[in-house]
Design a protein around this motif. Structure first.
Motif, PDB file in Angstrom:
ATOM      1  N   THR A 181      20.084   2.433 -15.127  1.00 52.75           N
ATOM      2  CA  THR A 181      21.139   3.001 -15.959  1.00 52.75           C
ATOM      3  C   THR A 181      21.660   1.952 -16.940  1.00 52.75           C
ATOM      4  O   THR A 181      21.942   2.261 -18.103  1.00 52.75           O
ATOM      5  CB  THR A 181      22.292   3.522 -15.063  1.00 52.75           C
TER       6      THR A 181
ATOM      7  N   GLY B 252      31.935   2.490 -11.184  1.00 51.16           N
ATOM      8  CA  GLY B 252      31.242   2.452  -9.897  1.00 51.16           C
ATOM      9  C   GLY B 252      29.875   1.821 -10.050  1.00 51.16           C
ATOM     10  O   GLY B 252      29.678   0.901 -10.860  1.00 51.16           O
TER      11      GLY B 252
ATOM     12  N   VAL C 246      37.809   1.413 -16.540  1.00 52.07           N
ATOM     13  CA  VAL C 246      38.762   2.417 -16.076  1.00 52.07           C
ATOM     14  C   VAL C 246      38.161   3.103 -14.853  1.00 52.07           C
ATOM     15  O   VAL C 246      36.995   3.485 -14.868  1.00 52.07           O
ATOM     16  CB  VAL C 246      39.038   3.471 -17.172  1.00 52.07           C
ATOM     17  N   ASP C 247      38.941   3.182 -13.800  1.00 52.66           N
ATOM     18  CA  ASP C 247      38.496   3.919 -12.615  1.00 52.66           C
ATOM     19  C   ASP C 247      39.666   4.795 -12.156  1.00 52.66           C
ATOM     20  O   ASP C 247      40.618   5.006 -12.917  1.00 52.66           O
ATOM     21  CB  ASP C 247      38.000   2.949 -11.526  1.00 52.66           C
ATOM     22  N   LYS C 248      39.580   5.299 -10.947  1.00 49.26           N
ATOM     23  CA  LYS C 248      40.621   6.218 -10.449  1.00 49.26           C
ATOM     24  C   LYS C 248      42.029   5.664 -10.649  1.00 49.26           C
ATOM     25  O   LYS C 248      42.961   6.413 -10.928  1.00 49.26           O
ATOM     26  CB  LYS C 248      40.427   6.442  -8.948  1.00 49.26           C
TER      27      LYS C 248
ATOM     28  N   THR D 202      30.781   7.438 -16.565  1.00 50.46           N
ATOM     29  CA  THR D 202      29.998   7.542 -15.322  1.00 50.46           C
ATOM     30  C   THR D 202      31.003   7.790 -14.194  1.00 50.46           C
ATOM     31  O   THR D 202      31.008   7.106 -13.180  1.00 50.46           O
ATOM     32  CB  THR D 202      29.217   6.240 -15.048  1.00 50.46           C
ATOM     33  N   SER D 203      31.846   8.785 -14.400  1.00 52.77           N
ATOM     34  CA  SER D 203      33.010   9.004 -13.538  1.00 52.77           C
ATOM     35  C   SER D 203      32.864  10.196 -12.610  1.00 52.77           C
ATOM     36  O   SER D 203      33.682  10.376 -11.721  1.00 52.77           O
ATOM     37  CB  SER D 203      34.226   9.270 -14.421  1.00 52.77           C
TER      38      SER D 203
ATOM     39  N   LEU E 189      27.755  10.323 -19.398  1.00 55.08           N
ATOM     40  CA  LEU E 189      26.491  10.175 -18.649  1.00 55.08           C
ATOM     41  C   LEU E 189      26.499  10.795 -17.258  1.00 55.08           C
ATOM     42  O   LEU E 189      25.469  10.765 -16.573  1.00 55.08           O
ATOM     43  CB  LEU E 189      26.129   8.686 -18.524  1.00 55.08           C
TER      44      LEU E 189
ATOM     45  N   ASN F 119      19.248   8.749 -19.767  1.00 50.41           N
ATOM     46  CA  ASN F 119      19.018   8.928 -18.332  1.00 50.41           C
ATOM     47  C   ASN F 119      18.047   7.829 -17.927  1.00 50.41           C
ATOM     48  O   ASN F 119      17.087   7.541 -18.669  1.00 50.41           O
ATOM     49  CB  ASN F 119      18.413  10.315 -18.061  1.00 50.41           C
TER      50      ASN F 119
HETATM   51  N1  LIG Z   1      22.545   9.014 -16.984  1.00 53.08           N
HETATM   52  C1  LIG Z   1      22.097   8.246 -16.032  1.00 53.08           C
HETATM   53  O1  LIG Z   1      21.011   7.707 -16.110  1.00 53.08           O
HETATM   54  C2  LIG Z   1      22.924   8.014 -14.803  1.00 53.08           C
HETATM   55  C3  LIG Z   1      22.544   7.017 -13.910  1.00 53.08           C
HETATM   56  C4  LIG Z   1      23.303   6.776 -12.772  1.00 53.08           C
HETATM   57  C5  LIG Z   1      24.428   7.537 -12.540  1.00 53.08           C
HETATM   58  N2  LIG Z   1      24.763   8.524 -13.416  1.00 53.08           N
HETATM   59  C6  LIG Z   1      25.914   9.381 -13.170  1.00 53.08           C
HETATM   60  O2  LIG Z   1      27.105   8.628 -13.108  1.00 53.08           O
HETATM   61  C7  LIG Z   1      27.993   9.216 -12.192  1.00 53.08           C
HETATM   62  C8  LIG Z   1      28.475   8.146 -11.232  1.00 53.08           C
HETATM   63  O3  LIG Z   1      27.416   7.694 -10.443  1.00 53.08           O
HETATM   64  P1  LIG Z   1      27.564   6.366  -9.592  1.00 53.08           P
HETATM   65  O4  LIG Z   1      26.315   6.184  -8.865  1.00 53.08           O
HETATM   66  O5  LIG Z   1      28.062   5.257 -10.445  1.00 53.08           O
HETATM   67  O6  LIG Z   1      28.722   6.800  -8.562  1.00 53.08           O
HETATM   68  P2  LIG Z   1      29.870   5.895  -7.959  1.00 53.08           P
HETATM   69  O7  LIG Z   1      30.539   6.698  -6.936  1.00 53.08           O
HETATM   70  O8  LIG Z   1      29.355   4.563  -7.588  1.00 53.08           O
HETATM   71  O9  LIG Z   1      30.848   5.687  -9.204  1.00 53.08           O
HETATM   72  C9  LIG Z   1      31.711   6.667  -9.705  1.00 53.08           C
HETATM   73  C10 LIG Z   1      33.003   5.980 -10.084  1.00 53.08           C
HETATM   74  O10 LIG Z   1      33.859   6.904 -10.740  1.00 53.08           O
HETATM   75  C11 LIG Z   1      35.148   6.678 -10.252  1.00 53.08           C
HETATM   76  N3  LIG Z   1      36.021   7.820 -10.466  1.00 53.08           N
HETATM   77  C12 LIG Z   1      36.179   8.911  -9.689  1.00 53.08           C
HETATM   78  N4  LIG Z   1      37.155   9.700 -10.181  1.00 53.08           N
HETATM   79  C13 LIG Z   1      37.608   9.090 -11.302  1.00 53.08           C
HETATM   80  C14 LIG Z   1      38.621   9.411 -12.243  1.00 53.08           C
HETATM   81  N5  LIG Z   1      39.356  10.514 -12.121  1.00 53.08           N
HETATM   82  N6  LIG Z   1      38.799   8.566 -13.265  1.00 53.08           N
HETATM   83  C15 LIG Z   1      38.068   7.447 -13.398  1.00 53.08           C
HETATM   84  N7  LIG Z   1      37.119   7.082 -12.519  1.00 53.08           N
HETATM   85  C16 LIG Z   1      36.877   7.903 -11.495  1.00 53.08           C
HETATM   86  C17 LIG Z   1      34.931   6.362  -8.777  1.00 53.08           C
HETATM   87  O11 LIG Z   1      36.077   5.744  -8.192  1.00 53.08           O
HETATM   88  C18 LIG Z   1      33.737   5.458  -8.853  1.00 53.08           C
HETATM   89  O12 LIG Z   1      34.091   4.104  -9.030  1.00 53.08           O
HETATM   90  C19 LIG Z   1      27.220  10.345 -11.511  1.00 53.08           C
HETATM   91  O13 LIG Z   1      27.588  11.582 -12.057  1.00 53.08           O
HETATM   92  C20 LIG Z   1      25.795  10.060 -11.829  1.00 53.08           C
HETATM   93  O14 LIG Z   1      25.019  11.216 -11.969  1.00 53.08           O
HETATM   94  C21 LIG Z   1      24.048   8.767 -14.537  1.00 53.08           C
END
Ligand SMILES: NC(=O)c1ccc[n+]([C@@H]2O[C@H](COP(=O)([O-])OP(=O)(O)OC[C@H]3O[C@@H](n4cnc5c(N)ncnc54)[C@H](O)[C@@H]3O)[C@@H](O)[C@H]2O)c1
Ligand SMILES: O=C(O)C[C@H](O)C(=O)O
Ligand SMILES: [Mn+2]
Length: 542
Positions: free
Chosen positions: A264, A294, A325-327, A376-377, A403, A449
């Protein structure tokens, strides 16, 4: 024992179905086991494609293609070669998410995966050996399914993501499908729906965490290294608390890759570089806002940061370009619950007069003025009109990448982003998006992606017999996609289209292999990157 002919028909790596010639039917004991007509692969593919078109939902289309996959890999990949852009969303994201959610109800075949149970660490070796069935395994995609895309914990159902990611490896880069092994680590699940479902096929226990979990991972990695020493071990959709920790432990020791962190990161950097080509701006002038810090968000921040350093910034200067920015809101150095990967990128409250109010995205965007905003939230619709207009008010070509996958979780729709920014936004999405006409211009939307990059990265590393996959190789991959899109064309995408996936995966593979060779990390006999990549490409032909 299966009869000889049945064995052949039941082996997806050898089966040709109605394409077995009369000679072959005699040789393999297939006489009388097939209708008399002998088909070419082209005829078989045409028939399947017509059947595919007659299905009236994408999940049914997927089901048909999986049936072909389960019975005849050559035919499946021949079809993929012909219809790659059309089939990708069906065999992979977003329809794969539906398949994972319905896995138990639709279960028919185990898809030649290895199923490992946390209850039996003593059986890991046997389980891997049985699943490999004597094949020369070079590539493993393993998931424990704690964080499947953005849809959460799916226990053993997540095996589909390992299978799907491997399909894309072969379709995009040409990895021999008989040399791959999808692996499901069933460490339990915290998905209450699954735990309560009578149909659930996995361990009906809460997810095992902490030391017992990591001990199991160590045993698994040891077993893989022992059984398949020439393989690449690709980790997919692990949780936020485990993915980075496992990568950090193993990335300098074995040939391994975390797709959500590194794949990613590479594709997002490639997309931002593509956007810079179009806007004619400099990467070092950008302000990055990562929404959802995340696994993926921090992988992206790290790749962008490394690129800023390569472009001459000092670590202190580079860090100033990032806002996470996260939760909790904007992440400060005193924010509770920071992850180890977030800590180096946090800000200080003293930088803002209203630091305590920076808990929602609109307020943060107003305070920070990002020029690049990446989501990616897993929070659908969080890049709303007010937020996007505020970003666009402070930069001529806002770079906005929603994303989160699958479709239902995206932070915004591409068409809305164009509308709200009057066509100025430079967009990439996680899932495929059709061309959009806005004010007389046709906009192509890049798909950021990781599927657009990991096949080339993995194949390049394997072709070069690389000892590890390091940052230089990842950087080579991120730069491999530049120059493939004409940035002067109105409505140009920031990334090349999926229809060219096979072409550019080869280029990525060559550059990754070359980087391994240049760094002295390739196999002893390997000196010519292009040659080894070309030689190792598997083609779906009988
Ligand atoms: N396009 C791509 O190639 C690609 C690759 C990897 C992941 N992703 C997508 O990214 C998303 C996250 O995946 P991940 O593996 O990083 O998951 P993860 O759980 O590690 O990370 C998600 C993050 O978002 C945060 N979050 C949740 N609610 C939030 C809010 N209201 N405001 C701000 N932040 C918030 C979480 O606390 C966490 O830190 C998924 O939907 C996944 O499909 C896309
Ligand atoms: O699987 C995908 O579509 C990309 C990515 O790996 C994800 O987890 O969302
Ligand atoms: Mn993933």
């Amino acid at each position: 024992m299966l009869r000889k002919g049945m064995q052949m028909l039941n082996d997806p790596f050898k089966n040709k179905g109605t394409a077995f010639t009369i000679e072959e039917r005699k040789k393999y004991g297939l006489l009388g086991l097939l209708p008399s007509c002998v088909r070419t692969i082209e005829e078989q593919a045409d028939e399947i494609y017509r059947l595919y078109q007659s299905k009236n939902s994408r999940i049914e289309q997927r089901h048909l293609l999986m049936e072909v996959f389960n019975t005849n890999r050559t035919l499946f990949f021949y079809l993929m070669e012909k219809h790659i852009a059309e089939f990708m969303p069906v065999v992979y994201d977003p329809v794969i998410a539906e398949a994972i959610e319905q896995y138990n109800e639709r279960y028919i075949k185990p898809q030649d995966a290895a199923y490992l149970s946390i209850e039996h660490p003593d059986l890991i070796k046997e389980e891997l050996t049985d699943a490999a069935d004597g094949r020369d395994i070079r590539l493993i995609v393993v998931t424990d399914a704690e964080g499947i895309l953005g849809i959460g914990d799916w226990g053993v159902n997540g095996v589909d993501i390992s299978v799907g990611k491997l399909m894309v490896y072969t379709a995009a880069a040409g990895i021999d499908p008989s040399q791959v092994l999808p692996v499901s680590i069933d460490a339990g699940t915290n998905n209450e729906k699954l735990l309560k479902s009578a149909n659930y096929l996995g361990n009906r226990i809460k997810r095992v965490e902490g030391q017992p979990y990591f001990d199991f991972i160590d045993k698994f990695v040891d077993a893989v290294e022992g059984l398949f020493p020439k393989s690449l071990l690709h980790f997919e959709d692990f949780g936020r608390g485990t993915a980075a920790r496992i990568l950090d432990k193993y990335q300098d020791k074995i040939l391994t890759f975390n797709d959500d962190i590194q794949g990613t990161g590479i594709i997002a950097l490639a997309g931002v570089l593509g956007a810079m080509n179009i806007s004619k701006e400099k990467l070092t002038d950008q302000t990055f806002l990562t929404f959802g810090a995340g696994t993926a968000g921090m992988g992206i921040a790290k790749m962008l940061y490394d690129e800023l350093i390569r472009q001459g910034l000092t670590p202190e200067e580079a860090k100033k370009h990032f806002y996470l920015v996260d939760k909790q809101g904007l992440l400060f150095d005193d924010t509770p619950g920071l992850t180890p990967k977030q800590k180096p990128f946090t800000r200080q409250r003293s930088e803002f007069a209203n630091a305590d109010e920076l808990t929602n995205l609109l307020a943060i965007v107003k305070a920070v003025h990002p020029t690049v905003m990446i989501g990616t939230s897993t929070q659908p619709g969080s890049f709303d009109e007010a937020v996007v207009k505020e970003v666009a008010a402070h930069t001529p070509r806002p770079v906005i990448f929603p994303l989160s996958n699958p479709t239902k979780l995206a932070e915004a729709k591409a068409a809305d982003l164009l509308k709200w920014t009057d066509g100025k936004a430079l967009i990439a999405t996680g899932i495929p998006v059709k061309d959009i006409e806005y004010n007389g211009t046709v906009y192509q939307i890049g798909q950021a992606n990781n599927a657009l990059i990991y096949p080339g990265v993995g194949f390049g590393a394997l072709a070069a017999e690389a000892k590890v996959l390091n940052d230089n190789m990842l950087a080579a991959a991120a730069h491999a996609l530049s120059g493939l899109v004409d940035p002067e064309k109105p409505g140009a995408a920031v990334l090349p289209p999926v229809s060219k996936l096979t072409e550019f995966s080869k280029r990525v593979a060559e550059l990754v292999a070359e980087s391994a060779i240049d760094q002295g990390l390739a196999g002893d006999e390997i000196t010519d990157a292009k040659k080894v990549v070309e030689e190792k490409i598997w083609k779906p032909r009988y």
